[in-house]
Motif scaffolding. Structure first.
Motif, PDB file in Angstrom:
ATOM      1  N   TYR A 152       0.824  -1.204   0.000  1.00  0.00           N
ATOM      2  CA  TYR A 152       0.000   0.000   0.000  1.00  0.00           C
ATOM      3  C   TYR A 152       0.861   1.259   0.000  1.00  0.00           C
ATOM      4  CZ  TYR A 152      -4.265  -2.639   0.654  1.00  0.00           C
ATOM      5  OH  TYR A 152      -5.322  -3.494   0.466  1.00  0.00           O
ATOM      6  N   LEU A 153       1.952   1.246   0.755  1.00  0.00           N
ATOM      7  CA  LEU A 153       2.787   2.442   0.849  1.00  0.00           C
ATOM      8  C   LEU A 153       3.505   2.764  -0.454  1.00  0.00           C
ATOM      9  CD1 LEU A 153       4.259   2.087   4.446  1.00  0.00           C
ATOM     10  CD2 LEU A 153       2.312   3.464   3.670  1.00  0.00           C
ATOM     11  N   ARG A 154       3.682   1.783  -1.305  1.00  0.00           N
ATOM     12  CA  ARG A 154       4.315   2.021  -2.605  1.00  0.00           C
ATOM     13  C   ARG A 154       3.396   2.751  -3.573  1.00  0.00           C
ATOM     14  NH1 ARG A 154       6.041  -3.751  -3.852  1.00  0.00           N
ATOM     15  NH2 ARG A 154       6.967  -4.198  -1.869  1.00  0.00           N
ATOM     16  N   ARG A 155       2.120   2.720  -3.295  1.00  0.00           N
ATOM     17  CA  ARG A 155       1.151   3.365  -4.183  1.00  0.00           C
ATOM     18  C   ARG A 155       1.190   4.879  -4.004  1.00  0.00           C
ATOM     19  NH1 ARG A 155      -4.166  -0.368  -2.949  1.00  0.00           N
ATOM     20  NH2 ARG A 155      -3.208  -2.362  -3.510  1.00  0.00           N
ATOM     21  N   PRO A 156       1.192   5.612  -5.105  1.00  0.00           N
ATOM     22  CA  PRO A 156       1.129   7.073  -4.981  1.00  0.00           C
ATOM     23  C   PRO A 156      -0.185   7.485  -4.317  1.00  0.00           C
ATOM     24  CG  PRO A 156       1.601   6.390  -7.254  1.00  0.00           C
ATOM     25  CD  PRO A 156       1.265   5.160  -6.482  1.00  0.00           C
ATOM     26  N   GLY A 157      -0.141   8.544  -3.543  1.00  0.00           N
ATOM     27  CA  GLY A 157      -1.356   9.056  -2.922  1.00  0.00           C
ATOM     28  C   GLY A 157      -1.767   8.345  -1.650  1.00  0.00           C
ATOM     29  N   THR A 158      -0.826   7.649  -1.010  1.00  0.00           N
ATOM     30  CA  THR A 158      -1.127   6.939   0.239  1.00  0.00           C
ATOM     31  C   THR A 158      -0.452   7.650   1.403  1.00  0.00           C
ATOM     32  OG1 THR A 158      -1.293   4.821  -0.910  1.00  0.00           O
ATOM     33  CG2 THR A 158      -0.905   4.733   1.455  1.00  0.00           C
ATOM     34  N   ILE A 159      -1.180   7.786   2.498  1.00  0.00           N
ATOM     35  CA  ILE A 159      -0.617   8.356   3.721  1.00  0.00           C
ATOM     36  C   ILE A 159      -0.807   7.349   4.851  1.00  0.00           C
ATOM     37  CG2 ILE A 159      -2.769   9.578   4.288  1.00  0.00           C
ATOM     38  CD1 ILE A 159      -0.970  11.752   5.604  1.00  0.00           C
ATOM     39  N   LEU A 160       0.205   7.249   5.701  1.00  0.00           N
ATOM     40  CA  LEU A 160       0.183   6.360   6.871  1.00  0.00           C
ATOM     41  C   LEU A 160       0.080   7.234   8.109  1.00  0.00           C
ATOM     42  CD1 LEU A 160       0.541   3.547   8.187  1.00  0.00           C
ATOM     43  CD2 LEU A 160       3.017   3.911   8.015  1.00  0.00           C
ATOM     44  N   ILE A 161      -0.965   7.027   8.918  1.00  0.00           N
ATOM     45  CA  ILE A 161      -1.192   7.854  10.098  1.00  0.00           C
ATOM     46  C   ILE A 161      -1.130   7.014  11.367  1.00  0.00           C
ATOM     47  CG2 ILE A 161      -2.841   9.348  11.301  1.00  0.00           C
ATOM     48  CD1 ILE A 161      -3.871  10.196   8.550  1.00  0.00           C
ATOM     49  N   ASP A 162      -0.254   7.434  12.277  1.00  0.00           N
ATOM     50  CA  ASP A 162      -0.094   6.827  13.594  1.00  0.00           C
ATOM     51  C   ASP A 162      -0.978   7.613  14.561  1.00  0.00           C
ATOM     52  OD1 ASP A 162       0.806   6.212  16.215  1.00  0.00           O
ATOM     53  OD2 ASP A 162       2.823   5.779  15.484  1.00  0.00           O
ATOM     54  N   LEU A 163      -1.985   6.954  15.122  1.00  0.00           N
ATOM     55  CA  LEU A 163      -2.950   7.613  16.007  1.00  0.00           C
ATOM     56  C   LEU A 163      -2.534   7.607  17.477  1.00  0.00           C
ATOM     57  CD1 LEU A 163      -6.203   6.141  14.429  1.00  0.00           C
ATOM     58  CD2 LEU A 163      -5.398   8.507  14.261  1.00  0.00           C
ATOM     59  N   GLU A 223      -0.284   8.500  20.952  1.00  0.00           N
ATOM     60  CA  GLU A 223       0.195   9.759  21.546  1.00  0.00           C
ATOM     61  C   GLU A 223       1.609  10.060  21.050  1.00  0.00           C
ATOM     62  OE1 GLU A 223      -1.575  11.916  23.357  1.00  0.00           O
ATOM     63  OE2 GLU A 223      -3.273  10.563  23.043  1.00  0.00           O
ATOM     64  N   GLU A 224       1.971  11.329  21.058  1.00  0.00           N
ATOM     65  CA  GLU A 224       3.268  11.766  20.552  1.00  0.00           C
ATOM     66  C   GLU A 224       4.434  11.054  21.251  1.00  0.00           C
ATOM     67  OE1 GLU A 224       5.791  15.904  19.970  1.00  0.00           O
ATOM     68  OE2 GLU A 224       3.641  16.018  20.340  1.00  0.00           O
ATOM     69  N   GLU A 225       4.335  10.859  22.553  1.00  0.00           N
ATOM     70  CA  GLU A 225       5.413  10.185  23.302  1.00  0.00           C
ATOM     71  C   GLU A 225       5.618   8.753  22.799  1.00  0.00           C
ATOM     72  OE1 GLU A 225       2.528  11.385  25.224  1.00  0.00           O
ATOM     73  OE2 GLU A 225       3.483  13.345  25.031  1.00  0.00           O
ATOM     74  N   ASP A 226       4.510   8.055  22.539  1.00  0.00           N
ATOM     75  CA  ASP A 226       4.607   6.682  22.026  1.00  0.00           C
ATOM     76  C   ASP A 226       5.215   6.672  20.628  1.00  0.00           C
ATOM     77  OD1 ASP A 226       3.429   5.625  24.345  1.00  0.00           O
ATOM     78  OD2 ASP A 226       1.421   5.966  23.535  1.00  0.00           O
ATOM     79  N   TYR A 227       4.791   7.616  19.808  1.00  0.00           N
ATOM     80  CA  TYR A 227       5.318   7.740  18.457  1.00  0.00           C
ATOM     81  C   TYR A 227       6.832   7.964  18.480  1.00  0.00           C
ATOM     82  CZ  TYR A 227       6.067   9.836  13.815  1.00  0.00           C
ATOM     83  OH  TYR A 227       6.538  10.134  12.555  1.00  0.00           O
ATOM     84  N   GLU A 228       7.273   8.843  19.376  1.00  0.00           N
ATOM     85  CA  GLU A 228       8.707   9.150  19.462  1.00  0.00           C
ATOM     86  C   GLU A 228       9.528   7.960  19.941  1.00  0.00           C
ATOM     87  OE1 GLU A 228       8.902  12.712  21.814  1.00  0.00           O
ATOM     88  OE2 GLU A 228       8.136  13.953  20.179  1.00  0.00           O
ATOM     89  N   GLN A 229       8.929   7.070  20.713  1.00  0.00           N
ATOM     90  CA  GLN A 229       9.638   5.872  21.184  1.00  0.00           C
ATOM     91  C   GLN A 229       9.781   4.826  20.092  1.00  0.00           C
ATOM     92  OE1 GLN A 229       7.809   4.419  24.757  1.00  0.00           O
ATOM     93  NE2 GLN A 229       8.179   6.320  25.863  1.00  0.00           N
ATOM     94  N   GLY A 230       9.003   4.958  19.045  1.00  0.00           N
ATOM     95  CA  GLY A 230       9.076   4.020  17.928  1.00  0.00           C
ATOM     96  C   GLY A 230       7.811   4.081  17.103  1.00  0.00           C
ATOM     97  N   HIS A 231       7.984   4.013  15.783  1.00  0.00           N
ATOM     98  CA  HIS A 231       6.832   4.053  14.890  1.00  0.00           C
ATOM     99  C   HIS A 231       7.202   3.377  13.579  1.00  0.00           C
ATOM    100  CE1 HIS A 231       9.198   7.712  14.120  1.00  0.00           C
ATOM    101  NE2 HIS A 231       8.877   7.504  12.855  1.00  0.00           N
ATOM    102  N   LYS A 262       8.071   3.338   9.843  1.00  0.00           N
ATOM    103  CA  LYS A 262       8.755   4.302   8.990  1.00  0.00           C
ATOM    104  C   LYS A 262       7.773   4.946   8.005  1.00  0.00           C
ATOM    105  CE  LYS A 262      12.597   4.736   5.798  1.00  0.00           C
ATOM    106  NZ  LYS A 262      13.622   4.028   5.034  1.00  0.00           N
ATOM    107  N   GLY A 263       7.838   6.276   7.943  1.00  0.00           N
ATOM    108  CA  GLY A 263       6.997   7.032   7.025  1.00  0.00           C
ATOM    109  C   GLY A 263       5.667   7.481   7.600  1.00  0.00           C
ATOM    110  N   ALA A 264       5.379   7.096   8.833  1.00  0.00           N
ATOM    111  CA  ALA A 264       4.095   7.450   9.447  1.00  0.00           C
ATOM    112  C   ALA A 264       4.071   8.899   9.899  1.00  0.00           C
ATOM    113  CB  ALA A 264       3.811   6.537  10.636  1.00  0.00           C
ATOM    114  N   LYS A 265       2.916   9.510   9.751  1.00  0.00           N
ATOM    115  CA  LYS A 265       2.684  10.858  10.274  1.00  0.00           C
ATOM    116  C   LYS A 265       1.902  10.693  11.575  1.00  0.00           C
ATOM    117  CE  LYS A 265       0.409  15.180   9.456  1.00  0.00           C
ATOM    118  NZ  LYS A 265      -0.034  16.179   8.554  1.00  0.00           N
ATOM    119  N   ASN A 266       2.338  11.373  12.622  1.00  0.00           N
ATOM    120  CA  ASN A 266       1.679  11.250  13.922  1.00  0.00           C
ATOM    121  C   ASN A 266       0.552  12.268  14.064  1.00  0.00           C
ATOM    122  OD1 ASN A 266       2.302  12.082  17.298  1.00  0.00           O
ATOM    123  ND2 ASN A 266       1.384  10.188  16.637  1.00  0.00           N
TER     124      ASN A 266
END
Length: 130
Positions: A38-49, A51-59, A61-65
């Protein structure tokens, strides 16, 4: 005779409840192994829902928090034109809700089965296999 009518009523009600729930789940849940496709397809966004602290500890690759609480507010004014929106959270519950809500708004939205925890398990297995 009364028993047969009660059983028939129960079956009809159960069917309608199941049918309603299946229809209301109009989004896709994908296994983590399919994410890269899915991530190889143009027009795809990956969203990490998460909390910011959890995202910073690991996510992933390529995800927007966008933490879930913030997303609940932003979804009302969402104007991005992505072809595919892929959500994940810690275990998959919030991302399923988010995907369902975005599908109602006309987006092709997906939830990753197992969320970030599922991703970590898959990543460990993949690393051991190498």
């Amino acid at each position: 005779m009364i028993y047969a009518k009660a059983v028939t009523f129960y079956i009809i009600v159960s069917y309608n409840v199941i049918k309603k729930n299946v229809i209301s789940m109009s989004f896709s849940i994908i296994p983590i192994q399919d994410l890269e496709n899915y991530l190889r397809r143009p027009g795809t966004i990956l969203i990490d829902l998460r909390e910011e602290e959890d995202y910073e500890q690991g996510h992933i690759k390529g995800a927007k928090n966008i933490p879930y609480e913030r997303w609940q507010v932003e979804k009302e004014t969402w104007t991005h034109r992505y072809d595919t929106v892929v959500f994940y959270c810690e275990r998959g519950n919030q991302s399923m809700y988010a995907a369902r809500e975005m599908n109602k708004k006309g987006y092709y939205a997906i939830s990753i089965a197992g969320g970030y925890q599922g991703y970590k398990v898959w990543k460990r297995k993949e690393t051991k296999a190498e």
